[in-house]
Motif scaffolding. Sequence first.
Motif, PDB file in Angstrom:
ATOM      1  N   LEU A  80      27.174  48.574  25.771  1.00 20.86           N
ATOM      2  CA  LEU A  80      26.498  48.043  26.782  1.00 20.86           C
ATOM      3  C   LEU A  80      25.436  46.820  26.437  1.00 20.86           C
ATOM      4  O   LEU A  80      24.877  46.362  27.416  1.00 20.86           O
ATOM      5  N   ILE A  83      41.455  47.306  27.983  1.00 16.28           N
ATOM      6  CA  ILE A  83      42.464  48.012  28.434  1.00 16.28           C
ATOM      7  C   ILE A  83      43.698  47.394  28.582  1.00 16.28           C
ATOM      8  O   ILE A  83      43.865  46.105  28.896  1.00 16.28           O
ATOM      9  N   PHE A  89      43.280  49.912  23.955  1.00 17.97           N
ATOM     10  CA  PHE A  89      43.930  51.251  24.483  1.00 17.97           C
ATOM     11  C   PHE A  89      44.543  51.045  25.789  1.00 17.97           C
ATOM     12  O   PHE A  89      44.156  50.290  26.525  1.00 17.97           O
ATOM     13  N   PRO A 131      35.935  51.679  36.869  1.00 16.95           N
ATOM     14  CA  PRO A 131      37.424  51.636  37.212  1.00 16.95           C
ATOM     15  C   PRO A 131      38.299  50.584  36.473  1.00 16.95           C
ATOM     16  O   PRO A 131      39.518  50.299  36.601  1.00 16.95           O
ATOM     17  N   VAL A 157      31.503  51.804  40.530  1.00 16.32           N
ATOM     18  CA  VAL A 157      30.402  51.701  39.455  1.00 16.32           C
ATOM     19  C   VAL A 157      30.921  51.172  38.300  1.00 16.32           C
ATOM     20  O   VAL A 157      31.800  51.836  37.394  1.00 16.32           O
ATOM     21  N   ALA A 169      29.807  48.778  34.777  1.00  6.08           N
ATOM     22  CA  ALA A 169      28.847  48.172  33.858  1.00  6.08           C
ATOM     23  C   ALA A 169      29.154  46.771  33.292  1.00  6.08           C
ATOM     24  O   ALA A 169      28.526  45.879  32.927  1.00  6.08           O
TER      25      ALA A 169
HETATM   26  N1  SAH Z   1      39.258  54.327  34.402  1.00 10.20           N
HETATM   27  C1  SAH Z   1      39.860  53.055  33.708  1.00 10.20           C
HETATM   28  C2  SAH Z   1      38.860  52.449  32.654  1.00 10.20           C
HETATM   29  C3  SAH Z   1      38.557  53.155  31.405  1.00 10.20           C
HETATM   30  S1  SAH Z   1      37.545  52.480  30.398  1.00 10.20           S
HETATM   31  C4  SAH Z   1      41.216  53.238  33.511  1.00 10.20           C
HETATM   32  O1  SAH Z   1      41.558  54.655  33.474  1.00 10.20           O
HETATM   33  O2  SAH Z   1      41.937  52.554  33.104  1.00 10.20           O
HETATM   34  C5  SAH Z   1      35.897  53.082  30.721  1.00 10.20           C
HETATM   35  C6  SAH Z   1      35.286  52.089  31.952  1.00 10.20           C
HETATM   36  O3  SAH Z   1      33.911  52.573  32.225  1.00 10.20           O
HETATM   37  C7  SAH Z   1      35.397  50.701  31.878  1.00 10.20           C
HETATM   38  O4  SAH Z   1      35.549  50.337  33.371  1.00 10.20           O
HETATM   39  C8  SAH Z   1      33.994  50.340  31.475  1.00 10.20           C
HETATM   40  O5  SAH Z   1      33.273  49.090  31.806  1.00 10.20           O
HETATM   41  C9  SAH Z   1      33.136  51.608  32.296  1.00 10.20           C
HETATM   42  N2  SAH Z   1      31.915  52.069  31.559  1.00 10.20           N
HETATM   43  C10 SAH Z   1      31.687  52.669  30.241  1.00 10.20           C
HETATM   44  N3  SAH Z   1      30.380  53.206  30.456  1.00 10.20           N
HETATM   45  C11 SAH Z   1      29.552  52.965  31.556  1.00 10.20           C
HETATM   46  C12 SAH Z   1      28.368  52.884  32.161  1.00 10.20           C
HETATM   47  N4  SAH Z   1      27.712  53.545  31.439  1.00 10.20           N
HETATM   48  N5  SAH Z   1      28.164  52.567  33.451  1.00 10.20           N
HETATM   49  C13 SAH Z   1      29.223  52.178  34.229  1.00 10.20           C
HETATM   50  N6  SAH Z   1      30.487  51.821  33.745  1.00 10.20           N
HETATM   51  C14 SAH Z   1      30.590  52.111  32.351  1.00 10.20           C
END
Ligand code: SAH
Length: 370
Positions: A29, A42, A48, A86, A114, A116
């Motif tokens: 972050l 992604i 991944f 998301p 939510v 980041a």
């Molecule tokens: N849910 C999605 C993405 C998974 S990747 C899917 O299944 O395809 C992880 C997600 O969490 C990314 O969107 C990333 O930006 C977010 N993320 C990671 N750490 C975070 C934090 N501390 N606060 C908010 N979002 C976060």
Amino acid sequence: MTPLEQEIAAMIAQEGPMSLERFMSLAALHAQHGYYKSKVPIGVRGDFTTAPEIHQMFGELIGLWAAEVWHALGAPAHVHLIELGPGRGTLMADVLRAARIVPEFRRALDVHLVEASETLMSEQRRALGGEDISVTWHGDIEALPSGQAIILANEFFDALPVRHYMRGRDGWHERLVGLNERGEFCFGLAPGAEALAAGDVQEGAILEIGIVAQRMMSRLADYVASECGALLAIDYGYAEKQMGETLQAVRGHAYTDPLQAPGESDLSVHVDFPALANAARAAGASVYGPVTQGIFLARLGIAPRAEVLKRNADAAQAAAVDAALARLALPGPVTGPNASMADLFKALAVTAPGFPVPPGFEADAARVAP
Ligand code: SAH
């Protein structure tokens, strides 16, 4: 050396070794160079792939799960549909499409994401641009609105930073990230020992603790319990408490060294579901599962859903449905590009106390602690 490597190395040179939690937070972050701040991780061209990216069936079944939960809430006229992390917005787009078959549910929704990452926010905006539903973005969970809520989190908790402790003769020593004589990041141990309630374990054993994830779950469970709602978390992780570490780095769909090139690879851990369940229970919520993703999706009807999709599909589409069904929900190879998610991934539900058993957790409800 990347700019973030230089920055972290300078911090360590100045302040001494840092906790793995801090290192992971910076890698994920950091405002300019953090992995989630600067990359689109992604998908095929990312690092991944996730279940919603494999096939629309996944998100559609979660959408129907959410509709059933809304019914169980008493079919309120307004409910917040919240998603944590998301990604590219694919899951939410599939959820909202599936929700069209329950128009009253869809009308009741406003969406809160939510996230980041600014980069992923714009992907989400694109994915949800055509929807006639209000979508609001939040940088963290503290800004979520009050009111009844259904919360979804797929592959979110695995991205949160952890601490490592190693058992020494005199207690537990936190594992820190320092610099070796060549100026590369390396693990070391804090000199001071701490007491941790981890039972009787051998010297040298490593314990991984996700305090950030536990705190976040505690806040969310408190929210769900007091505002009345339900949360569904799906992630790779373990159902029974275990010793040892699971930290991993993935770049271009291959594993790399977690300490190398922070910000360039996705750092994650296997989710400690027992710890999340305990945190949720301690906050006053009811907890269901974890159940494996294979069982969960089977109970939500993924096999008949796949059959319906195949009826209207050409041969290539039908083969894609079969491949996705196998990968998402059937036991199969545990490694490789087509590794099965069925057993490695687990689903956990957290609800307000007194709420009916959420779909997919029925047979497990009997063994759920009060
Ligand atoms: N849910 C999605 C993405 C998974 S990747 C899917 O299944 O395809 C992880 C997600 O969490 C990314 O969107 C990333 O930006 C977010 N993320 C990671 N750490 C975070 C934090 N501390 N606060 C908010 N979002 C976060």
